[in-house]
Design an enzyme around this catalytic site. Sequence first.
Site, mmCIF file in Angstrom:
data_model
loop_
_atom_site.group_PDB
_atom_site.id
_atom_site.type_symbol
_atom_site.label_atom_id
_atom_site.label_comp_id
_atom_site.label_asym_id
_atom_site.label_seq_id
_atom_site.Cartn_x
_atom_site.Cartn_y
_atom_site.Cartn_z
ATOM 1 N N ASP A 34 0.861 -1.184 0.000
ATOM 2 C CA ASP A 34 0.000 0.000 0.000
ATOM 3 C C ASP A 34 0.896 1.232 0.000
ATOM 4 O OD1 ASP A 34 -2.937 1.017 0.462
ATOM 5 O OD2 ASP A 34 -1.650 2.224 1.758
ATOM 6 N N HIS A 175 -5.446 4.838 6.450
ATOM 7 C CA HIS A 175 -4.779 5.661 5.433
ATOM 8 C C HIS A 175 -3.301 5.848 5.757
ATOM 9 C CE1 HIS A 175 -8.216 6.520 2.941
ATOM 10 N NE2 HIS A 175 -8.917 6.874 3.988
#
Length: 578
Positions: A34, A175
């Site tokens: 990610d 996030h």
Amino acid sequence: MGRTRPDGAVAADGQLAFDELDTPLRDTTFVVVDLETTGGRPGEDAITEIGAVKIRGGRVLGEMATLVDPGRSIPPAIVQLTGITSAMLVDAPRIERVLPAFLEFSRGCVLVAHNARFDTGFLRAAAVRMDLAWPRFQVLCTVQLARRVLTRDEAPSVKLSSLATLFTSSTRPTHRALDDARATVDVLHGLIERVGNQGVHSYAELVDYLPTVTAAHRAKRTLAAGLPHAPGVYLFRGPSDEVLYVGTSKNLHRRVRTYFTGSETRGRMKEMIALATRVDHVECSHAVEAGVHELRLISAHTPPYNRRSKYPRKGWWVALTRESFPRLSVVRTPAAGAIGPFAQRTTAVESAGLIAEHLRLRSCTRRIRAADVHHCEPEAVGGCTAAGEPATAAEYAPLADAFRRFADGADVAVVEEAVARIDALSEDLLFETAARLRDRTAALLTALRTVQRLGALAAVGQLVAARRAEDGGWEFVVVRHGRLAAAGVSRRGVAPMPVVEALIAGAETVIPDDTPLRGTTPEEVALLARWLDSGGVRIVDVTDRWSEPVGGAGRWAPWVATVQDVGRRERERTMAWA
């Protein structure tokens, strides 16, 4: 008698079990990655954080996480979303340090990401800026897999946060790169568990399960049926038996089979598969031989769906003309002592101008007889670079000899004078002029290093080298004047020297010419040079001295690397300000 499969069943002789077609999912190593970035545009925005988790068989094998200095400020909206501020990135490493480590961490693994196109797009863009080769990763997108596996009633949204809730992930998405990668691991395991009951047991079957492959596309997998599980070159042929595409692989069967699955996302390749009627192959001893044959076949057939290597002699060279008063000319076909190849003609012309200016070789194009003298009047702009006092052919000859010494690495005065001029321009605050001269000098040195490095190998009459094979045996190459003349292997337990002697006896005869690379294409000699420079290679026998000039462009390699790094940073800042 049948063969026992890993699941305990027995497969009949000559028939491949499903899990022999590809690695079972339980034995497949995944790297779930990610990224956090400064925006959503690969190539324009930059990476600020990388998080990755390596897993196999449900176990975590390792993790990697680091902040990344993007070389620019973080937009307020991104700070609000991720919590990553510019102050947090002050001491973070640049992507030039992080990406090679990530690629090593991911080597040989299937790359997984939630919305994989976004993450791989940023990683590939960074690799392009760094001139770093991007590996042929197999890629799996959990967004696509979730849309295929889950109903809309079960998962109205395929956002990572929604799927993490559905599969009761042990890590909540925040996030931040590592947290989101860990959450994606749990989502991946949940999705694989769902498809396991539907006969999906390998990566190839998993991507087949994705909705991006049409039935007609999938049906063409039979074209791979007769290919061996061995290194070599494959050729896709069209309805008129024309070669559509040429590629290479360490495992021909497995690589060609991936073209008919969802792992192939390139539009051009899907178009090519629609036209293909059969696949030919050339089995090779090892990957190096396959790579060379791929280059030669692409050059011979110029397949429409290959982008690179179709015109191996396409580069530009800077060479002396054959005149009584030689000047520098930019040509396609190199002469003895030429410098190149340059990818762009403009770069070659600028390099020729730089050399001519420092060596005072003439740039005027008029013909001058041997009995005449060269004389051009100085001009304020655009005049001949050898303007000044009249010179006879004998007086002019040392200037041409100076170019030959420069090309051979015996005289580096041109570079030293250029670097001194760059420093002087910088001291006079003429930074833009200094930057242009800096970039031109670096481009010249890059081409000069290429021809000196590759020319050194091409000058060797015969070189025999070996490297340990994965099975414990040896891989051999016989290189003659920069061209692969023979290749072979000795299996584990087989005496290697009789194999070497047989290879030398049957090797191709190579007749060199007087060009810098002795007639070999730059791509082939470069491929062999890279292999010889790789780890574990041993020289078995060599007929001539193989060496680069001590005073050649190689001594300037650190300076060129610094210039290229500075240039990349300047381009990134320019894009950030745009």
